[in-house]
Motif scaffolding. Structure first.
Motif, PDB file in Angstrom:
ATOM      1  N   THR A  16     -25.409  -6.678 -29.603  1.00 58.30           N
ATOM      2  CA  THR A  16     -24.710  -7.960 -29.590  1.00 58.30           C
ATOM      3  C   THR A  16     -23.384  -7.871 -30.339  1.00 58.30           C
ATOM      4  N   ASP A  17     -23.358  -7.142 -31.429  1.00 57.75           N
ATOM      5  CA  ASP A  17     -22.133  -6.982 -32.202  1.00 57.75           C
ATOM      6  C   ASP A  17     -21.061  -6.241 -31.393  1.00 57.75           C
ATOM      7  N   ARG A  19     -20.761  -6.289 -28.129  1.00 59.42           N
ATOM      8  CA  ARG A  19     -20.266  -7.278 -27.158  1.00 59.42           C
ATOM      9  C   ARG A  19     -19.283  -8.247 -27.813  1.00 59.42           C
ATOM     10  N   ARG A  20     -19.591  -8.665 -29.024  1.00 62.71           N
ATOM     11  CA  ARG A  20     -18.728  -9.613 -29.735  1.00 62.71           C
ATOM     12  C   ARG A  20     -17.354  -8.992 -29.996  1.00 62.71           C
ATOM     13  N   ARG A  21     -17.318  -7.725 -30.403  1.00 65.54           N
ATOM     14  CA  ARG A  21     -16.031  -7.063 -30.656  1.00 65.54           C
ATOM     15  C   ARG A  21     -15.227  -6.905 -29.360  1.00 65.54           C
ATOM     16  N   HIS A  22     -15.900  -6.528 -28.289  1.00 64.70           N
ATOM     17  CA  HIS A  22     -15.221  -6.415 -26.996  1.00 64.70           C
ATOM     18  C   HIS A  22     -14.670  -7.770 -26.562  1.00 64.70           C
ATOM     19  N   ARG A  23     -15.485  -8.797 -26.711  1.00 63.06           N
ATOM     20  CA  ARG A  23     -15.078 -10.159 -26.319  1.00 63.06           C
ATOM     21  C   ARG A  23     -13.850 -10.601 -27.118  1.00 63.06           C
ATOM     22  N   ALA A  24     -13.833 -10.332 -28.411  1.00 64.25           N
ATOM     23  CA  ALA A  24     -12.705 -10.745 -29.248  1.00 64.25           C
ATOM     24  C   ALA A  24     -11.403 -10.106 -28.765  1.00 64.25           C
ATOM     25  N   TYR A  27     -10.555 -11.591 -25.151  1.00 61.62           N
ATOM     26  CA  TYR A  27     -10.156 -13.002 -25.228  1.00 61.62           C
ATOM     27  C   TYR A  27      -8.805 -13.180 -25.917  1.00 61.62           C
ATOM     28  N   LEU A 132     -19.481  -7.134 -18.822  1.00 60.91           N
ATOM     29  CA  LEU A 132     -20.650  -7.724 -19.482  1.00 60.91           C
ATOM     30  C   LEU A 132     -21.951  -7.323 -18.785  1.00 60.91           C
ATOM     31  N   TYR A 162     -15.721   0.244 -22.285  1.00 67.92           N
ATOM     32  CA  TYR A 162     -14.625  -0.652 -22.652  1.00 67.92           C
ATOM     33  C   TYR A 162     -13.284  -0.043 -22.239  1.00 67.92           C
TER      34      TYR A 162
END
Length: 185
Positions: A16-17, A19-24, A27, A132, A162
């Motif tokens: 999950t972490d 994914r969060r870094r990729h999303r940041a 985005y 994702l 990524y």
């Protein structure tokens, strides 16, 4: 020996972490597009894409020519793409910059900027959703009873995924920018 429940939760939190870094990162780029804050994105992105082509294809001038011609109609020939890598890279960068300048001139500054913004957003959204899904499959694939650390393998493969996602965004967006038929009514 199987993995404990505690080792499963920790792996899933780690996934999950990532994914969060990729999303940041994705985005942040998307917000810049939406706000129209990145005027030279197309120039930097094109330089990155064609630089990647030269790195991957040199000294195969025919394959490099095909990649460039698929991206934009290049006046360079395969013979122009032979020689020292640095010289080829300089020729390709100059040609790509000229092609982008022609495209911007053909469209006009305002239309070119809006087209770049919209293409970047649409392509980013599409490729991000695919990323994702790929990360989700990767997390299931790496959480078996394998005694090796799924975290390390996940980080390594997620980083490669990524990088491939960013390359896909860049290549697809540049392809659309050059090939999209824009008619003003």
């Amino acid at each position: 020996m199987g993995r404990s429940l505690r080792q499963w939760v920790a792996d899933m939190l780690e996934f999950t972490d990532v994914r969060r870094r990729h999303r940041a990162a994705i985005y942040a780029s998307r917000r810049a597009f939406l706000a129209g804050q990145d005027d030279d994105w197309a120039g930097r992105t094109l330089a990155s894409v064609v630089g990647g082509y030269v790195a991957a294809r040199h000294p195969d001038a025919r394959a490099l020519h095909k990649d460039l011609d698929d991206l934009y109609s290049t006046p360079l020939t395969a013979d122009d793409l032979t020689g020292d890598r640095a010289q080829v890279l300089a020729r390709v960068h100059a040609d790509a910059r000229a092609a982008l300048a022609r495209r911007r001139s053909d469209l006009g500054d305002e239309v070119a900027a809006e087209l770049t913004r919209r293409v970047a957003i649409v392509v980013t959204d599409r490729v991000w959703r695919e990323h994702l899904i790929a990360l989700e499959y990767l997390s299931y694939w790496l959480t078996g009873d394998d005694p090796q650390s799924p975290r390390a393998r996940y980080h390594q493969r997620a980083a490669a995924l990524y990088d491939a996602t960013v390359r896909e965004i860049h290549e697809s967006a540049m392809g659309y920018l050059f090939k999209l038929d824009v008619t003003v009514l």
